[in-house]
Every structure is written in C-alpha cells, then in structure tokens.
Design an enzyme around this catalytic site. Structure first.
Site, PDB file in Angstrom:
ATOM      1  N   LYS A  34       2.342  -3.238   6.635  1.00  0.00           N
ATOM      2  CA  LYS A  34       2.502  -3.428   5.428  1.00  0.00           C
ATOM      3  C   LYS A  34       4.610  -3.462   5.194  1.00  0.00           C
ATOM      4  O   LYS A  34       4.938  -4.399   4.063  1.00  0.00           O
ATOM      5  CB  LYS A  34       2.107  -2.591   4.771  1.00  0.00           C
ATOM      6  CG  LYS A  34       0.500  -2.712   4.249  1.00  0.00           C
ATOM      7  CD  LYS A  34       0.180  -4.026   3.039  1.00  0.00           C
ATOM      8  CE  LYS A  34      -1.449  -4.403   3.119  1.00  0.00           C
ATOM      9  NZ  LYS A  34      -1.790  -5.690   3.261  1.00  0.00           N
ATOM     10  N   GLY A  94      -4.804  11.021  12.151  1.00  0.00           N
ATOM     11  CA  GLY A  94      -4.248  10.834  10.726  1.00  0.00           C
ATOM     12  C   GLY A  94      -4.566  10.655   9.545  1.00  0.00           C
ATOM     13  O   GLY A  94      -3.437   9.946   9.105  1.00  0.00           O
ATOM     14  N   SER A 147       1.227  -1.131  -0.060  1.00  0.00           N
ATOM     15  CA  SER A 147       0.084  -0.267  -0.208  1.00  0.00           C
ATOM     16  C   SER A 147       0.934   1.612   0.408  1.00  0.00           C
ATOM     17  O   SER A 147       2.139   1.207   0.232  1.00  0.00           O
ATOM     18  CB  SER A 147      -0.723  -0.181   1.540  1.00  0.00           C
ATOM     19  OG  SER A 147      -1.724   1.318   1.200  1.00  0.00           O
ATOM     20  N   TYR A 194      -2.050  -1.049  11.476  1.00  0.00           N
ATOM     21  CA  TYR A 194      -2.170  -2.273   9.111  1.00  0.00           C
ATOM     22  C   TYR A 194      -1.132  -1.548   8.740  1.00  0.00           C
ATOM     23  O   TYR A 194      -0.746  -2.735   7.736  1.00  0.00           O
ATOM     24  CB  TYR A 194      -2.997  -0.886   8.795  1.00  0.00           C
ATOM     25  CG  TYR A 194      -3.869  -0.986   7.064  1.00  0.00           C
ATOM     26  CD1 TYR A 194      -4.113  -2.540   6.736  1.00  0.00           C
ATOM     27  CD2 TYR A 194      -3.091  -0.407   6.203  1.00  0.00           C
ATOM     28  CE1 TYR A 194      -4.269  -2.483   4.806  1.00  0.00           C
ATOM     29  CE2 TYR A 194      -3.530  -0.170   5.414  1.00  0.00           C
ATOM     30  CZ  TYR A 194      -3.658  -1.785   4.814  1.00  0.00           C
ATOM     31  OH  TYR A 194      -3.852  -1.668   3.469  1.00  0.00           O
ATOM     32  N   LEU A 228     -13.706   6.511   1.285  1.00  0.00           N
ATOM     33  CA  LEU A 228     -14.713   7.033   0.454  1.00  0.00           C
ATOM     34  C   LEU A 228     -15.553   6.907  -0.686  1.00  0.00           C
ATOM     35  O   LEU A 228     -16.737   7.599  -0.461  1.00  0.00           O
ATOM     36  CB  LEU A 228     -13.448   8.760  -0.354  1.00  0.00           C
ATOM     37  CG  LEU A 228     -14.525   9.798  -1.151  1.00  0.00           C
ATOM     38  CD1 LEU A 228     -15.186  10.292   0.165  1.00  0.00           C
ATOM     39  CD2 LEU A 228     -13.948  11.071  -1.373  1.00  0.00           C
TER      40      LEU A 228
HETATM   41  N1  UDP Z   1     -13.122  10.182   3.293  1.00  0.00           N
HETATM   42  C1  UDP Z   1     -13.898  11.315   3.784  1.00  0.00           C
HETATM   43  N2  UDP Z   1     -15.394  10.730   4.090  1.00  0.00           N
HETATM   44  C2  UDP Z   1     -15.291   9.617   4.478  1.00  0.00           C
HETATM   45  C3  UDP Z   1     -14.623   8.650   4.238  1.00  0.00           C
HETATM   46  C4  UDP Z   1     -12.918   9.625   3.294  1.00  0.00           C
HETATM   47  O1  UDP Z   1     -13.821  13.044   3.001  1.00  0.00           O
HETATM   48  O2  UDP Z   1     -16.315   9.278   4.398  1.00  0.00           O
HETATM   49  C5  UDP Z   1     -11.919  11.433   2.621  1.00  0.00           C
HETATM   50  C6  UDP Z   1      -9.936  11.180   3.902  1.00  0.00           C
HETATM   51  O3  UDP Z   1     -10.533  12.225   4.680  1.00  0.00           O
HETATM   52  C7  UDP Z   1      -9.713  11.141   2.605  1.00  0.00           C
HETATM   53  C8  UDP Z   1     -10.047  10.810   1.482  1.00  0.00           C
HETATM   54  O4  UDP Z   1     -10.952  10.601   1.470  1.00  0.00           O
HETATM   55  O5  UDP Z   1      -8.897  12.640   2.367  1.00  0.00           O
HETATM   56  C9  UDP Z   1      -9.646   8.665   0.808  1.00  0.00           C
HETATM   57  O6  UDP Z   1      -9.908   8.849   1.846  1.00  0.00           O
HETATM   58  P1  UDP Z   1     -10.258   6.986   1.988  1.00  0.00           P
HETATM   59  O7  UDP Z   1     -10.269   6.310   3.669  1.00  0.00           O
HETATM   60  O8  UDP Z   1     -11.089   6.668   1.434  1.00  0.00           O
HETATM   61  O9  UDP Z   1      -8.584   6.444   1.754  1.00  0.00           O
HETATM   62  P2  UDP Z   1      -7.547   6.207   2.524  1.00  0.00           P
HETATM   63  O10 UDP Z   1      -6.591   7.553   1.725  1.00  0.00           O
HETATM   64  O11 UDP Z   1      -6.941   7.167   3.490  1.00  0.00           O
HETATM   65  O12 UDP Z   1      -6.756   5.558   2.185  1.00  0.00           O
END
Ligand code: UDP
Length: 338
Positions: free
Chosen positions: A152, A294, A124, A148, A199
C-alpha cells in the site's frame, strides 16, 4: 461516468458497485474471482435491478487489461484488486509484492495508454505504521510493519510520482480504517474463505455456530478495557466515500489527494463483541489469548479532511454494523452458494 471497478466482486468492491450505480453512474466489474464468488454478481444484479457488465480477468495480465481498456470507454477506475491477508503476506512476500504492485501498475499503464486519468485507490490505515499519535491524520509519515502494508505504501508512492510527472491525472488515495458490516438487504456481505483473519467475520461465525469460540488477542493493552482499539466503519459508508471521492476528482485541480475513510470513533474488541451479542441475541463465547504479533494497541481516524472536502461522513453506528453483519451471516450462514 462509466467506472471500471477492479476487484468489484470482492467484499468492499461489491458494495461500492451498488453505490456507484445508485449515484447514477455505470459500473463495470473486472475480477479474476480468485477470492470472490460468482454468486455475488447474481445478487448485485438482483439488488440493482439491472444487468451488470462483468469481465473475468486478472488485471496483472497486460494484454487482457489493455483489451479491456481499448474497448471499455471508461471515465474512471476504482482499483480494489489485490491480496489483503496480512499474515499470508508475511509468509509469501514475493506473491504479495508481485500481485499488488503488478495489478496497480498494469491498470495504471493501461489507463495512461488509453487516456483515462481518474483513479481511486483502495489504500489502508495500515500505512500510518506505529505512530505514537493514535488519531491518524493524512499528513503523518507513512510506513508499514508487513509486506501487505508495504504494498500500500509503495503504490501510494507510485501514485505521487505519477501525479508529479503528469498533472492531468486526478488520483484519490483512500485510507480505510476497519471496514465491517454488510448491505442492509442481507444479500451481500463479507465471505472470507477459510479461517477469518479479521475480528468481525470471526465474531459473526461464532454467533451463527460455525466456530465455537473467539480468541481475543490480548487484554493487557493500555486501552479502555485492555483489548485492542480500532475505528470500525460500515462498508456502505465506505462505499459512499468512494463515490464522493470519484465525483470530487472532477472538480479539483490537484492531481493527487488523500482522504481517511473512518468513523473517528475508537471501539475496543470487547465493545464490539458486546454490541454483536446484543444485535444477534446470541452469546459470543471467547477466550483471552496472547497478543497477535504485529498488532498495534490502538488507532483511529481523524476523518475531518474527508468530512470537509468530500462532504462525506460515516453515518452508521457500531450497532448498525453489527445488525447488518448479523442479517447477512444469519441469512447466509455458509456465505455465498458455491
Ligand atoms: N482480534 C481479536 N481476535 C480475532 C481477530 C482480531 O481479538 O480473532 C483483534 C485484533 O487483535 C485487533 C482487532 O481485533 O485488536 C481488529 O483486528 P482485525 O484483524 O479485524 O483488523 P486489524 O486492525 O488488525 O487490521
């Protein structure tokens, strides 16, 4: 090649099974179905037009894994099996370290014992940690901000050590950026259990009416519109990257290689939300809330190493990712049948 795909019933694994078969190889799934639905296998067989060999095993089970390899005649392994929820890993670090390290070690030891030396690992972009250089290249130092991510980093280190100890191994470490989308048929896709952590599945569930509103985690980052920026990659592009890596391992002499699998294109949360709204023809109501602890503000891939060395590139656009996610979500509003 006869390829064992651990975690092959999961989201990325299932799409990779189809790409491996389409490339003319044989794919065998090992999955414990702890975070995958048996219905996935029916859908894969329907799409592939042939039966698929599936072993319901937990690859931390040494005896079962050894038996699988003793009978399996595998030429290569693509290893996806592992826990993947960042928040859960913070709450349950021991479970994450035990499961993710143990599954990798058990599979590698069985491979070693049975003379299988070609290994593709599901890593990742989280291993780039907090580097101030936002466009990630494979030569950057690795670290992590949660258990997590550390699993990795640690497995990558084990693989480096293994390659030093025995140069007959051919190991590919694939660092994924943000996998999204679904197979163009709409028959397989991402089906998170419970509240989606990521997201895209959250947005898709809002569009289909399963959830009321999206929470956007912060709009005061130093980015194009203040929201977090990531590199989204269509899961079918990601899957074809695995096949490219698998085949490349048969040609190279280095025992250890690493490739970024990303599109190279930075996309903000609101850009993704707007693209999804266009693709689905549905509004995506959202509230801006506090930053998620985070989260990094922004990062994306420099995919040029994979482009040059694997002859691979991500070809699907953000609009394709949204259209394919919507096809899957609208045709399967509650995910796979139980
Ligand atoms: N994010 C958001 N709302 C959600 C889930 C994610 O605004 O319900 C934002 C998150 O802060 C990040 C982006 O979407 O900027 C991608 O988040 P995701 O958890 O999909 O992947 P990550 O890159 O964190 O592993």
């Amino acid at each position: 090649m006869r390829v064992l795909i651990t975690g092959g019933a999961g989201y990325i694994g299932s799409h990779t099974v189809l790409e491996v078969l389409a490339a003319g190889h044989d794919a065998v799934i090992a999955d414990d179905f702890s975070n995958a639905r048996p219905a996935v296998v029916d859908r894969l067989e329907e799409l592939a037009g042939r039966p698929i060999e599936v072993h319901r095993i937990d690859v931390t089970d040494e005896a079962a894994t050894d038996t699988l390899f003793a009978d399996g005649r595998f030429d290569a392994v693509i290893h996806f099996a592992g826990f993947k929820a960042v928040g859960e890993s913070v709450a349950e670090p021991l479970n994450y370290y035990r499961n993710n390290l143990d599954s990798a070690l058990t599979v590698l030891r069985a491979m070693d014992a049975h003379g299988v030396r070609r290994f593709v690992f599901s890593s990742s972009a989280t291993v780039y940690g907090e580097n101030p250089v936002l466009e990630r290249t494979e030569d950057m130092p690795t670290s992590a901000t949660n258990p997590y991510g550390w699993t990795k980093v640690m497995i990558e280190q084990m693989l480096r050590d293994l390659a030093v100890a025995d140069d007959t191994w051919r190991i590919a470490v694939l660092r994924y950026f943000n996998p999204v989308g679904a197979h163009r048929s709409g028959r397989i896709g991402e089906d998170p259990s419970g509240l989606p952590n990521n997201l895209m599945p959250f947005v898709a569930q809002v569009a289909v009416g399963r959830r009321e509103r999206l929470s956007v985690f912060g709009d005061d980052y130093d980015t194009v519109d203040g929201t977090g920026v990531r590199d989204y990659i269509h899961v079918d592009d990601l899957a074809s990257g695995h096949v490219a890596a698998l085949e490349r391992l048969g040609e190279i002499t280095e025992p250890w290689s690493v490739w970024n699998l990303g599109s190279g294109e930075p996309v903000s949360v609101l850009q993704l939300v707007n693209a999804f709204s266009r693709a689905s023809g549905r509004p995506i109501p959202y509230d801006v809330v506090a930053r998620r602890p985070g989260d990094l503000p922004a990062y994306w891939a420099d995919p040029s190493k994979a482009n040059a060395e694997l002859g691979w590139r991500a070809t699907r656009t953000v609009d394709d990712m949204c259209a394919d996610t919507w096809r899957w979500q609208s045709q399967n509003p509650d995910g796979y049948p139980a």
